[in-house]
Enzyme design. Structure first.
Site, mmCIF file in Angstrom:
data_model
loop_
_atom_site.group_PDB
_atom_site.id
_atom_site.type_symbol
_atom_site.label_atom_id
_atom_site.label_comp_id
_atom_site.label_asym_id
_atom_site.label_seq_id
_atom_site.Cartn_x
_atom_site.Cartn_y
_atom_site.Cartn_z
ATOM 1 N N GLU A 153 0.997 -0.909 0.082
ATOM 2 C CA GLU A 153 -0.016 -0.205 0.566
ATOM 3 C C GLU A 153 0.498 1.199 -0.005
ATOM 4 O O GLU A 153 2.049 1.730 0.720
ATOM 5 C CB GLU A 153 -0.973 -0.191 0.823
ATOM 6 C CG GLU A 153 -2.401 0.692 1.078
ATOM 7 C CD GLU A 153 -3.191 0.700 2.631
ATOM 8 O OE1 GLU A 153 -4.183 1.698 2.616
ATOM 9 O OE2 GLU A 153 -3.045 -0.127 3.111
ATOM 10 N N GLY A 154 0.484 2.257 -0.972
ATOM 11 C CA GLY A 154 1.390 2.687 -0.497
ATOM 12 C C GLY A 154 0.799 4.914 -0.947
ATOM 13 O O GLY A 154 -0.981 4.864 -0.794
ATOM 14 N N TYR A 156 -0.563 6.204 -3.326
ATOM 15 C CA TYR A 156 -1.223 6.338 -4.907
ATOM 16 C C TYR A 156 -2.108 4.986 -5.132
ATOM 17 O O TYR A 156 -2.761 5.230 -6.620
ATOM 18 C CB TYR A 156 -0.128 5.885 -5.757
ATOM 19 C CG TYR A 156 0.693 7.268 -5.619
ATOM 20 C CD1 TYR A 156 0.290 9.105 -6.045
ATOM 21 C CD2 TYR A 156 2.101 8.305 -6.136
ATOM 22 C CE1 TYR A 156 0.572 10.193 -6.060
ATOM 23 C CE2 TYR A 156 2.409 9.213 -5.710
ATOM 24 C CZ TYR A 156 1.838 9.851 -5.907
ATOM 25 O OH TYR A 156 2.410 11.649 -5.789
ATOM 26 N N VAL A 158 -3.124 0.513 -4.173
ATOM 27 C CA VAL A 158 -3.370 -0.337 -3.431
ATOM 28 C C VAL A 158 -2.880 -1.693 -3.850
ATOM 29 O O VAL A 158 -3.469 -1.901 -4.652
ATOM 30 C CB VAL A 158 -4.508 -0.712 -2.283
ATOM 31 C CG1 VAL A 158 -3.953 -1.790 -1.284
ATOM 32 C CG2 VAL A 158 -4.335 0.135 -1.103
ATOM 33 N N VAL A 159 -1.884 -2.658 -3.927
ATOM 34 C CA VAL A 159 -1.190 -3.637 -3.875
ATOM 35 C C VAL A 159 -2.258 -4.615 -3.817
ATOM 36 O O VAL A 159 -1.857 -5.255 -2.740
ATOM 37 C CB VAL A 159 0.217 -4.053 -4.445
ATOM 38 C CG1 VAL A 159 0.255 -5.228 -6.087
ATOM 39 C CG2 VAL A 159 0.473 -2.387 -4.916
ATOM 40 N N LYS A 173 -2.449 -3.684 -8.421
ATOM 41 C CA LYS A 173 -2.683 -2.824 -8.637
ATOM 42 C C LYS A 173 -3.698 -1.201 -8.914
ATOM 43 O O LYS A 173 -3.516 -1.052 -9.745
ATOM 44 C CB LYS A 173 -1.286 -1.786 -8.683
ATOM 45 C CG LYS A 173 -1.403 -0.101 -8.432
ATOM 46 C CD LYS A 173 0.035 0.675 -8.897
ATOM 47 C CE LYS A 173 0.768 1.606 -8.069
ATOM 48 N NZ LYS A 173 2.074 1.832 -8.444
ATOM 49 N N ASP A 271 11.540 7.568 -8.543
ATOM 50 C CA ASP A 271 11.297 6.998 -6.838
ATOM 51 C C ASP A 271 12.012 6.350 -6.165
ATOM 52 O O ASP A 271 11.347 5.348 -5.742
ATOM 53 C CB ASP A 271 10.528 7.064 -6.583
ATOM 54 C CG ASP A 271 9.265 6.926 -5.462
ATOM 55 O OD1 ASP A 271 9.863 7.696 -4.152
ATOM 56 O OD2 ASP A 271 8.489 7.041 -4.685
#
Length: 450
Positions: A153-154, A156, A158-159, A173, A271
């Protein structure tokens, strides 16, 4: 008199055809011939006009069939000459929805509604951009995006772990549509790695665009990410030995080198961090998450953009100017390499004031010739002094305050792999210390901010 009556008409007729007329003084038979020719030409022109009118009506009927979906509209946009080189022209009036090219022209019919028409299904795998999945297919694969299937989860998205109908395991994603961010990241990832295949880059398998939903389907990497293995609860001894850490560092460097030097336009990841380095069961590194990536053509040395990235990894020159190029990734990789060596996070407020910032602490330790103390205490078997010094020097070169002096990622790969870098022989230890010290001096041109 009878003979005179029969010969006179013939004589008069002959005189009439050959006699001159008032029309330009031409003889009668010439005028008649010209008239016949003109009439013939007029008839021919009328025939051509009628034929053209019929053809126009026929084409209109064909267009009606097109709009009803009876005939494909993509013959001009999909090349049929070479099955392995099909390309789709991106035009404002065409978009792709669930594997179908859809005409979204603003032309309206009499009722004022949009004349959007569906056309042929296209196998997107033939276009080099992976496969297009339906939302229902991905919902089935992830059990309606169940919480227990979340693997990451980030900011931008959720995976989720998903299992497709054919049994293959994928990572799905689901991009968060915050102020259109989902659409932006979706386009960026397609542009950046849609066609890229490299063993140290996470493969993009396909996509899904349904309404405002934007999803990306990746190959599934089943051993977590580097951040979890470096900073998670792995016990007193880390499974990441020195050799495994170097394997991860070299693999990451190779993936970034391909993005920078193997593609045109080059891709700046923007990133690079430990949570974006995925690991398989053999500890092979795969760079992931290209949502912030930027494309940089050969004619440009940098691109000016809003500063984005992860605190602690962003290069000072990019943070202060917004001028982005591959040197920014090199700096981030240098921080990542320090993280791999030390087992410490780039910024850790739980530590003493002089140790909160990894870069500043690292520089100070090397300058004090305490490089061996930098090693992660969870590494059970210490590396050779020569190997450690080589890696420390690579770290310092990557974070050089002068971005132009930082090495290219391809050079970094050679530095990490070469046994004779930076020292030629084991019989010259004084030169080892001098070489490393010179690297420290260059890296410490700017005083610590702490």
């Amino acid at each position: 008199m009878a003979d005179s009556g029969t010969t006179t008409p013939s004589s008069d007729h002959s005189v009439t055809l050959t006699s001159k007329t008032p029309i330009f003084g031409q003889k009668l038979y010439v005028i008649i011939s010209i008239t016949v020719i003109i009439v013939t030409l007029i008839l021919i022109l009328i025939s051509l006009c009628i034929r053209r009118s019929l053809n126009t009506k026929r084409r209109r009927r064909m267009r009606v069939k097109h709009s009803s979906g009876l005939l494909p509209l993509v013959s001009e946009t999909v090349k049929k000459d070479d099955e392995d080189d099909r390309t789709v022209e991106i035009k404002p009036i065409i978009k792709v929805v669930e594997g179908k090219m859809v005409n979204t022209s603003s032309a309206s019919n009499e009722s004022g509604t949009s004349n959007a028409s569906s056309v042929d299904n296209i196998n997107m795998s033939n276009l080099g951009f992976g496969r297009w999945y339906g939302l229902s297919e991905l919902e089935l694969a992830t059990r309606c995006f169940a919480t227990e299937n979340v693997v990451g989860e980030g900011g931008y998205g959720v995976v989720y772990r998903g299992v497709l109908r054919d049994g293959s395991v994928v990572a799905v994603k689901n991009l968060m549509n915050n102020k259109g961010q989902a659409e932006k990241e979706f386009k960026v990832e397609v542009e950046a790695i849609g066609k890229v295949r490299h063993k140290n880059l996470v493969g993009l398998i396909g996509f899904c665009a349904d309404g405002d939903k934007r999803l990306l389907v990746y190959e599934y990497i089943d051993n977590g990410n580097l951040e979890q293995w470096l900073h998670g609860d792995v016990g007193p001894v880390s499974p990441l030995t020195w050799d495994i850490r170097m394997k991860i560092a070299i693999g990451t460097a190779k993936g970034l080198a391909y993005l920078h030097e193997g593609l045109e336009p080059k891709v700046v990841h923007r990133d690079v961090k430990s949570s974006n380095i995925l690991l398989d069961r053999n500890w092979n590194a795969k760079v992931s998450d290209f949502g912030l990536a930027k494309l940089l053509g050969s004619e440009k040395s940098y691109v000016t953009t809003r500063v984005m990235g992860t605190f602690g990894y962003v290069s000072p020159d990019y943070a202060s100017t917004g001028m982005l190029n591959e040197c920014s990734d090199v700096y981030s990789f240098g921080v990542l390499l320090m993280e791999i060596v030390t087992g410490r996070s780039p910024v850790d407020y739980s530590r003493a004031p002089g140790e909160m910032n990894l870069v500043d602490w690292f520089r100070g330790m090397v300058a004090s010739r305490r490089g061996e103390e930098l090693l992660d205490p969870k590494i059970s078997v210490q590396p050779a002094s020569r190997s450690l010094k080589r890696v420390l020097l690579v770290c310092l070169r990557c974070i050089d305050m002068d971005a132009n002096k930082r090495p290219k990622m391809g050079q970094i790969v050679h530095m990490l792999e070469a046994d004779d870098f930076p020292f030629r022989t084991e019989s010259r230890p004084p030169r080892d210390t001098a070489t490393l010290s010179s690297g420290v001096d260059a890296a410490n041109k700017v005083p610590s901010t702490n």
